[in-house]
Write a protein that holds these residues in place. Sequence first.
Motif, PDB file in Angstrom:
ATOM      1  N   ASN A 109       0.120  37.645 -20.531  1.00 13.83           N
ATOM      2  CA  ASN A 109      -0.455  38.946 -20.186  1.00 13.83           C
ATOM      3  C   ASN A 109       0.053  39.417 -18.828  1.00 13.83           C
ATOM      4  O   ASN A 109       0.412  40.584 -18.663  1.00 13.83           O
ATOM      5  N   LYS A 123       3.386  40.732 -19.137  1.00 18.10           N
ATOM      6  CA  LYS A 123       3.425  42.045 -19.814  1.00 18.10           C
ATOM      7  C   LYS A 123       2.872  43.172 -18.944  1.00 18.10           C
ATOM      8  O   LYS A 123       3.440  44.242 -18.871  1.00 18.10           O
ATOM      9  N   TYR A 124       1.708  42.898 -18.326  1.00 21.61           N
ATOM     10  CA  TYR A 124       1.002  44.000 -17.656  1.00 21.61           C
ATOM     11  C   TYR A 124       1.244  44.039 -16.160  1.00 21.61           C
ATOM     12  O   TYR A 124       0.873  45.009 -15.513  1.00 21.61           O
ATOM     13  N   ASP A 137      -2.985  37.968 -10.165  1.00 24.03           N
ATOM     14  CA  ASP A 137      -1.685  38.650 -10.143  1.00 24.03           C
ATOM     15  C   ASP A 137      -1.759  39.846  -9.211  1.00 24.03           C
ATOM     16  O   ASP A 137      -2.838  40.294  -8.828  1.00 24.03           O
ATOM     17  N   GLY A 150      -3.517  45.923 -12.017  1.00 23.75           N
ATOM     18  CA  GLY A 150      -4.944  45.691 -12.207  1.00 23.75           C
ATOM     19  C   GLY A 150      -5.456  46.318 -13.495  1.00 23.75           C
ATOM     20  O   GLY A 150      -4.684  46.788 -14.329  1.00 23.75           O
ATOM     21  N   ILE A 151      -6.775  46.313 -13.652  1.00 25.97           N
ATOM     22  CA  ILE A 151      -7.411  46.754 -14.898  1.00 25.97           C
ATOM     23  C   ILE A 151      -8.380  47.880 -14.557  1.00 25.97           C
ATOM     24  O   ILE A 151      -9.168  47.751 -13.609  1.00 25.97           O
ATOM     25  N   ILE A 192     -12.156  43.869 -22.160  1.00 22.37           N
ATOM     26  CA  ILE A 192     -10.870  43.208 -22.435  1.00 22.37           C
ATOM     27  C   ILE A 192     -10.987  41.894 -23.195  1.00 22.37           C
ATOM     28  O   ILE A 192     -10.025  41.463 -23.808  1.00 22.37           O
ATOM     29  N   TYR A 241      -9.397  44.629 -28.691  1.00 26.46           N
ATOM     30  CA  TYR A 241      -9.424  45.653 -27.645  1.00 26.46           C
ATOM     31  C   TYR A 241      -8.132  45.611 -26.840  1.00 26.46           C
ATOM     32  O   TYR A 241      -7.711  44.566 -26.378  1.00 26.46           O
ATOM     33  N   ARG A 242      -7.515  46.763 -26.705  1.00 18.32           N
ATOM     34  CA  ARG A 242      -6.324  46.871 -25.865  1.00 18.32           C
ATOM     35  C   ARG A 242      -6.578  47.940 -24.818  1.00 18.32           C
ATOM     36  O   ARG A 242      -7.125  48.999 -25.123  1.00 18.32           O
ATOM     37  N   GLY A 243      -6.173  47.663 -23.604  1.00 13.35           N
ATOM     38  CA  GLY A 243      -6.364  48.625 -22.532  1.00 13.35           C
ATOM     39  C   GLY A 243      -5.625  49.923 -22.839  1.00 13.35           C
ATOM     40  O   GLY A 243      -4.675  49.934 -23.625  1.00 13.35           O
ATOM     41  N   ALA A 251      -2.042  49.841 -22.620  1.00 14.10           N
ATOM     42  CA  ALA A 251      -1.385  48.848 -23.480  1.00 14.10           C
ATOM     43  C   ALA A 251      -1.298  49.309 -24.925  1.00 14.10           C
ATOM     44  O   ALA A 251      -0.626  48.680 -25.731  1.00 14.10           O
ATOM     45  N   GLY A 263       1.268  43.645 -28.391  1.00 20.00           N
ATOM     46  CA  GLY A 263       0.074  42.811 -28.576  1.00 20.00           C
ATOM     47  C   GLY A 263      -0.850  43.389 -29.641  1.00 20.00           C
ATOM     48  O   GLY A 263      -0.656  44.501 -30.123  1.00 20.00           O
ATOM     49  N   SER A 264      -1.865  42.589 -30.006  1.00 23.49           N
ATOM     50  CA  SER A 264      -2.832  43.114 -30.966  1.00 23.49           C
ATOM     51  C   SER A 264      -4.253  43.006 -30.425  1.00 23.49           C
ATOM     52  O   SER A 264      -5.209  43.102 -31.161  1.00 23.49           O
ATOM     53  N   GLY A 265      -4.363  42.763 -29.121  1.00 18.48           N
ATOM     54  CA  GLY A 265      -5.695  42.740 -28.523  1.00 18.48           C
ATOM     55  C   GLY A 265      -6.476  41.475 -28.816  1.00 18.48           C
ATOM     56  O   GLY A 265      -7.706  41.468 -28.754  1.00 18.48           O
ATOM     57  N   GLY A 321      -5.334  38.203 -27.487  1.00 13.12           N
ATOM     58  CA  GLY A 321      -5.009  37.128 -26.536  1.00 13.12           C
ATOM     59  C   GLY A 321      -6.203  36.684 -25.697  1.00 13.12           C
ATOM     60  O   GLY A 321      -6.477  35.485 -25.572  1.00 13.12           O
ATOM     61  N   LEU A 322      -6.932  37.633 -25.131  1.00 12.02           N
ATOM     62  CA  LEU A 322      -8.064  37.258 -24.280  1.00 12.02           C
ATOM     63  C   LEU A 322      -9.269  36.826 -25.107  1.00 12.02           C
ATOM     64  O   LEU A 322     -10.040  35.970 -24.674  1.00 12.02           O
TER      65      LEU A 322
HETATM   66  P1  ADP Z   1      -3.110  42.469 -25.761  1.00 15.50           P
HETATM   67  O1  ADP Z   1      -2.271  41.871 -24.676  1.00 15.50           O
HETATM   68  O2  ADP Z   1      -2.597  42.178 -27.131  1.00 15.50           O
HETATM   69  O3  ADP Z   1      -3.366  43.944 -25.567  1.00 15.50           O
HETATM   70  P2  ADP Z   1      -5.306  40.855 -24.718  1.00 15.50           P
HETATM   71  O4  ADP Z   1      -6.609  40.489 -25.356  1.00 15.50           O
HETATM   72  O5  ADP Z   1      -4.431  39.739 -24.285  1.00 15.50           O
HETATM   73  O6  ADP Z   1      -4.556  41.790 -25.756  1.00 15.50           O
HETATM   74  O7  ADP Z   1      -5.598  41.782 -23.471  1.00 15.50           O
HETATM   75  C1  ADP Z   1      -6.510  42.879 -23.594  1.00 15.50           C
HETATM   76  C2  ADP Z   1      -6.182  43.950 -22.565  1.00 15.50           C
HETATM   77  O8  ADP Z   1      -6.454  43.466 -21.254  1.00 15.50           O
HETATM   78  C3  ADP Z   1      -4.729  44.383 -22.534  1.00 15.50           C
HETATM   79  O9  ADP Z   1      -4.456  45.338 -23.525  1.00 15.50           O
HETATM   80  C4  ADP Z   1      -4.593  44.938 -21.105  1.00 15.50           C
HETATM   81  O10 ADP Z   1      -5.054  46.273 -21.076  1.00 15.50           O
HETATM   82  C5  ADP Z   1      -5.592  44.107 -20.306  1.00 15.50           C
HETATM   83  N1  ADP Z   1      -4.950  43.050 -19.500  1.00 15.50           N
HETATM   84  C6  ADP Z   1      -4.864  41.732 -19.800  1.00 15.50           C
HETATM   85  N2  ADP Z   1      -4.266  41.037 -18.810  1.00 15.50           N
HETATM   86  C7  ADP Z   1      -3.964  41.930 -17.847  1.00 15.50           C
HETATM   87  C8  ADP Z   1      -3.347  41.840 -16.550  1.00 15.50           C
HETATM   88  N3  ADP Z   1      -2.912  40.674 -16.047  1.00 15.50           N
HETATM   89  N4  ADP Z   1      -3.214  43.003 -15.831  1.00 15.50           N
HETATM   90  C9  ADP Z   1      -3.662  44.178 -16.320  1.00 15.50           C
HETATM   91  N5  ADP Z   1      -4.258  44.334 -17.523  1.00 15.50           N
HETATM   92  C10 ADP Z   1      -4.411  43.230 -18.288  1.00 15.50           C
END
Ligand code: ADP
Length: 187
Positions: A91, A94-95, A118, A122-123, A131, A136-138, A141, A148-150, A152-153
């Motif tokens: 993540n 990616k972000y 990191d 930020g979020i 998240i 759920y995807r931000g 994202a 991604g498919s939301g 991972g977390l």
């Molecule tokens: P995905 O990566 O498939 O969208 P995740 O469940 O891994 O799904 O993450 C959910 C959301 O959390 C992401 O879509 C993103 O908006 C936010 N996110 C996760 N990690 C970070 C990060 N390190 N910095 C900023 N936003 C993040």
Amino acid sequence: PETLQTSLVAMQQESARMTRLVNDLLTLTRFESGKAPSRQPVVLDQFVGRALDELSLRDKGALESRDLQPGVTVRADPEALKQVVNNLAQNALKYAPGAEQHWSVFQADGRAAIRLQDTGPGISRQDLPHIFERFYRGEKARDRSTGGSGLGLAIAKSIVEAHQGTIEASSEPGQGATFTAWLPLAA
Ligand code: ADP
């Protein structure tokens, strides 16, 4: 031939995406089913150090740094715990591309912690409470290019909770994100 080639590449990418999705759903179901993970003692500094070495984050453009307190031990399923580290690292790649990933392992309030800070964007306040929800995807994202498919977390959360732990995120938009997985210390 060019059309065929383009279609085949698209099909291959789509099938890889479906495979990832199915595997993610299987992992999530497994850890949410309530079945106890098979656990063994895991010394976190060595474990996280090795997991980070394998990820070679510097080769992927991240500025990785570590502060791993020696000897903090938990009882965990190593494969599962590695997936938590991987999902958080992926993540951040990616972000927060090109940002610093500062990893720490420490002990506080009678618990063990694995933390990733990191220095990315930020979020947002709207996204932060959601998240860890499945699918759920931000807002930023949602464009499919990050692939991604939301899940991972949600997977990271299900794994940590199956180990009687908790996972939390904090962020000041514009100032990076911090994820902390708290786990019970091994007796
Ligand atoms: P995905 O990566 O498939 O969208 P995740 O469940 O891994 O799904 O993450 C959910 C959301 O959390 C992401 O879509 C993103 O908006 C936010 N996110 C996760 N990690 C970070 C990060 N390190 N910095 C900023 N936003 C993040």
